[in-house]
Design a protein around this motif. Structure first.
Motif, PDB file in Angstrom:
ATOM      1  N   VAL A 160      -5.497   7.697   4.847  1.00  0.00           N
ATOM      2  CA  VAL A 160      -5.918   6.188   3.939  1.00  0.00           C
ATOM      3  C   VAL A 160      -6.342   5.491   5.121  1.00  0.00           C
ATOM      4  CG1 VAL A 160      -5.167   4.458   2.686  1.00  0.00           C
ATOM      5  CG2 VAL A 160      -4.006   6.079   2.344  1.00  0.00           C
ATOM      6  N   HIS A 216     -11.060   0.278   0.431  1.00  0.00           N
ATOM      7  CA  HIS A 216     -10.158   1.187   1.150  1.00  0.00           C
ATOM      8  C   HIS A 216     -10.743   2.545   0.887  1.00  0.00           C
ATOM      9  CE1 HIS A 216      -8.032   1.310  -2.937  1.00  0.00           C
ATOM     10  NE2 HIS A 216      -7.458   2.615  -2.450  1.00  0.00           N
ATOM     11  N   ARG A 243      -6.185   3.389  10.091  1.00  0.00           N
ATOM     12  CA  ARG A 243      -5.943   4.502   9.487  1.00  0.00           C
ATOM     13  C   ARG A 243      -4.614   5.278   9.511  1.00  0.00           C
ATOM     14  NH1 ARG A 243      -9.295   8.567   7.570  1.00  0.00           N
ATOM     15  NH2 ARG A 243     -11.167   7.534   8.456  1.00  0.00           N
ATOM     16  N   VAL A 283       0.826  -1.200  -0.071  1.00  0.00           N
ATOM     17  CA  VAL A 283      -0.006   0.047   0.055  1.00  0.00           C
ATOM     18  C   VAL A 283       0.854   1.388  -0.093  1.00  0.00           C
ATOM     19  CG1 VAL A 283      -1.817   1.320   1.447  1.00  0.00           C
ATOM     20  CG2 VAL A 283      -1.576  -1.234   1.303  1.00  0.00           C
ATOM     21  N   VAL A 330      -5.711  -5.624   6.281  1.00  0.00           N
ATOM     22  CA  VAL A 330      -4.495  -5.035   6.794  1.00  0.00           C
ATOM     23  C   VAL A 330      -4.647  -4.676   8.166  1.00  0.00           C
ATOM     24  CG1 VAL A 330      -2.920  -3.182   6.927  1.00  0.00           C
ATOM     25  CG2 VAL A 330      -3.916  -4.029   4.644  1.00  0.00           C
ATOM     26  N   LEU A 339      -7.256   1.838   5.603  1.00  0.00           N
ATOM     27  CA  LEU A 339      -6.763   0.535   4.730  1.00  0.00           C
ATOM     28  C   LEU A 339      -7.814  -0.405   4.712  1.00  0.00           C
ATOM     29  CD1 LEU A 339      -3.345   0.749   6.704  1.00  0.00           C
ATOM     30  CD2 LEU A 339      -3.719   1.295   4.245  1.00  0.00           C
ATOM     31  N   ALA A 390       2.111  -0.070   4.051  1.00  0.00           N
ATOM     32  CA  ALA A 390       1.737  -1.607   4.761  1.00  0.00           C
ATOM     33  C   ALA A 390       1.730  -2.798   3.697  1.00  0.00           C
ATOM     34  CB  ALA A 390       0.442  -1.517   5.420  1.00  0.00           C
ATOM     35  N   ARG A 429     -10.383  -1.510  11.207  1.00  0.00           N
ATOM     36  CA  ARG A 429      -9.459  -1.054   9.895  1.00  0.00           C
ATOM     37  C   ARG A 429      -8.419  -0.111  10.767  1.00  0.00           C
ATOM     38  NH1 ARG A 429     -13.431  -0.371   5.864  1.00  0.00           N
ATOM     39  NH2 ARG A 429     -11.592   0.415   4.425  1.00  0.00           N
TER      40      ARG A 429
END
Length: 214
Positions: free
Chosen positions: A184, A144, A92, A73, A190, A186, A211, A90
């Protein structure tokens, strides 16, 4: 109607759209300032301010080409990692751009743009906790999301893409004029252990890997 976009109207490896408009506006001040200086109504140093502002505007909107690595990423912006946090299931990652950084943002992953949504808000300094309530532009993909965040001085977010556009990984997706932070959110796959960056680390849009992906 969907389709591929080229990442904004620009000269390759030069400046983001609108850069010359800001520069020419600054240069337009040179004539009246020069006249006022000759009349003794302002200091001569102000006549030098206009060309310096013009050069600053172009530097601020510079848009160098980048070469993405083969996997991972990618960072969406140049700057320093200012946010790393979990939001439910998630992760960030946010990148703060200072005045010397490139302000063109890039896609961390390839894919189809599902939506581009504007969110009104405040204009707090992008490095502060209150910046989470700032004006935003969300570029949403299936797995994403990239969020461009205005700051205290940055008040113009310029998207290059719309819903239905297909983007390659590392492709330009927008810029913030004189602006400030890009996040972002992700993919769910992830987790924090997959991150390859930490807070305070310097990153480059389209080149630094944020990542690993399985």
């Amino acid at each position: 109607m969907g389709g591929r976009r080229s990442g904004g109207s620009r000269l390759p490896g030069s400046f983001a759209p609108g850069a010359w408009r800001y520069a020419l506006l600054a240069l337009a001040l040179a004539v009246p300032l020069s006249l006022l200086s000759r009349l003794g109504r302002c200091s001569r140093r102000w006549t030098l301010a206009a060309p310096l502002l013009a050069v600053g505007a172009l530097l601020f909107h510079r848009d160098p080409d980048r070469t993405p690595p083969d996997s991972g990423v990618l960072a969406p912006a140049d700057g320093r990692v200012s946010v790393v946090r979990e939001e439910g299931d998630r992760v960030r990652v946010g990148v703060f751009m200072n005045v010397t950084d490139v302000h063109v943002n890039r896609a961390p992953l390839g894919g189809r743009v599902d939506a581009v949504d504007h969110e009104p808000g405040k204009h707090r300094p992008a490095f502060s906790k209150e910046s989470d309530r700032n004006e935003k532009l969300h570029v949403r993909f299936a797995d994403h999301e990239v969020t461009l965040i205005a700051g205290a001085f940055a008040r113009r977010i310029h998207p290059y893409v719309g819903a239905g556009d297909e983007l390659d990984r590392g492709e330009r997706l927008g810029h913030i004029s004189f602006g400030s932070r890009t996040d972002v959110l992700l993919p769910e796959s992830v987790d924090p252990g997959d991150l390859t960056v930490q807070r305070g680390q310097k990153v480059r849009a389209g080149e630094t890997v944020l990542a690993r992906l399985d």
